[in-house]
Design an enzyme around this catalytic site. Sequence first.
Site, short mmCIF file in Angstrom:
data_model
loop_
_atom_site.label_atom_id
_atom_site.label_comp_id
_atom_site.label_asym_id
_atom_site.label_seq_id
_atom_site.Cartn_x
_atom_site.Cartn_y
_atom_site.Cartn_z
N ILE A 1 0.86 -1.12 -0.04
CA ILE A 1 0.05 0.03 -0.07
C ILE A 1 0.83 1.24 0.12
O ILE A 1 1.96 1.22 0.74
CB ILE A 1 -0.73 -0.01 1.27
CG1 ILE A 1 -1.54 -1.20 1.30
CG2 ILE A 1 -1.94 1.19 1.31
CD1 ILE A 1 -2.45 -1.40 2.88
N CYS A 2 0.53 2.26 -0.79
CA CYS A 2 1.08 3.46 -1.05
C CYS A 2 0.51 4.59 -0.28
O CYS A 2 -0.40 5.14 -1.00
CB CYS A 2 1.27 3.87 -2.40
SG CYS A 2 1.90 5.26 -2.68
#
Lengths: 459, 153
Positions: free
Chosen positions: B91-92
Amino acid sequence: MDTPSQPDSLLSRGSHLSDPSQAYTFHTDLDNLSGGTTETALGASISSIHKISTLNLRHTVDLRAITYGGTVDENLVCPICRCPFVDPVLTDCDHVFCRACIDDALSHGELCPVDRLPLSQATIARAPKMVFNQLDALKAKCPCCGNIFARAILENHLEKYCLEAMVRCPGSLSEQGCTQVVKRRLSTQQCLHYPAQCPDCYETLEQIEMESHRQTLCRDRTKLCDYCEVEILRCEEIEHKAECPDVLQICKWAQYGCQHESKRRDLYLHADDCHFKSIGPMAEMLKVEISSLRDDVRNLTETNQLQERRIKFLESGQRASDRPMDLMDLSLASMPEAASTDSLDSGHDYLLSLLETQQSRLSHLSAELSDFQGKNTMMLFNETLPIKNELAELRSTQQVTCMHVRWLMRFRMQENQRRFGVSPGLASTGGPDGGNGFGSDITLSRRLSDSSRDVITKL
Amino acid sequence: MAFASKRLGKELAKIHGSLPPGITLVTAEGFQEWLLDIQVLDANPIYMNKTFRLKFKFSPSYPIEPPEVTFLNTADRPVPMHPHIYSNGIICLDLLGQQGWSPVQNVESICMSLQSMLTGNTKNERPEGDEQFVASNRRRPRDIDFYYHDNTV
Ligand SMILES: [Zn+2]
Ligand SMILES: [Zn+2]
Ligand SMILES: [Zn+2]
Ligand SMILES: [Zn+2]
Ligand SMILES: [Zn+2]
Ligand SMILES: [Zn+2]
Ligand SMILES: [Zn+2]
């Protein structure tokens, strides 16, 4: 997983029996270290109440591992560790954290964890006293006995009163010099660190562990009750028998003649049929009545005896006064030579009885006095503890202020010296206007230097 | 480890008490790795009737350091389509990076952030260069310096 939390010199052992989270540690080789002179004075007076106080150990409570009673005000919970604050600090963006927590957070980046504003150690100050007071008053559960206390006195409770907390074995005071620790509950007897045989399984183990062994560990700890066949602990057999529903019990009016006997659980059935059910209460009432009458009689006899003695005494006085004598000779001082007959005995008897009653009253009073003294010392101790803490705090604040004043004075002195050099001479030769202006400054500088002369000579 | 486990113990007690809708605890064995399921509650067609599984990995310095949070990919728990979520589950999100993290965040607040990140999304797509990133990346998520391009999603 290794936590190098304790210095080597401290032998730390958590309460692994009652609480796996190691909420407290105690220190076996640093006892009585905390005390200054006042501490030892207080300690002495307390040891007269608690004879076992010399066995006390110093306890340190991990305030993040203990359980708190009730719900803790969300405003008193640190947003980083989610525990009620420990040593709280206030940031200049008005957020409060534990000192340890914010130190940790700042070492990873100089931002306020809540609002992400720039933050540095320099702008962090001790939280207001009020926060500390609120934290001190939090209801905390003792990690040993489970009772609830104010958080501030928890360590003191563990150190001096908690029955489940560890103290030195009483054997450490005798010549055997036992070095073990035991629960305070078990410290009133002698050293229990000797091998003994479990009466249930015949295994040999230390006497100190016997109680918990027989209650939870012993493989032969249970048996079926001889009467109700419910599984019970062998070590609690006697207690069980006192309430076992199947044990035979006699009717409660047995002492008035009822022969009935049945299991405890069926006894209520007999209560209605018992022939003594109406006589029993009556007899009970009469018994009470008779005993009170007996008491009355005894009291009356005593008063009577006293009266008789008094009469005898007066009679003997009467007899003495019948002789040709001065009124003065009737005084108590001349009693012995005046009354040489049997009346002397009765007179002495009377005095002796008076003396006896006085003596018993006196011993009663002294017992009350010592009781009161004990209570008083306890109260005094409880009250002085917070005062002492406050005093230490005030003292440190005062020292800081002193330092500031000193620094300010020196600063002012140096400035004045620099400004005026040989100012007194200048002022006397200067013009009238300048002279006035300077004069006020000079008097000020004099006053300062007078009051701070000793400081300056020291510097 | 002591500090992290104490704090996680508190969080766990609170989670057992109550959790916001759409978030459920799957396992929390020990204080190193937890699994939670999240669902998007409103009628976003991209995520309708789907449940996603999050894996939290905590370091001994949690909560001073962020936990490592990724989506797991299993038979009934896909990795959600999102321009900031790579197909390997990484996840960014700035909240989970060293820079954006704050120790006042917790498991619950992270779940809620991810929930709202999905709720607001309208693009049914992967980040740019997803295939290449997934094929080449050997680093741990927290060591990757994402460029947090836009904060609108
Ligand atoms: Zn804290
Ligand atoms: Zn702040
Ligand atoms: Zn206690
Ligand atoms: Zn002993
Ligand atoms: Zn046994
Ligand atoms: Zn029984
Ligand atoms: Zn009867």
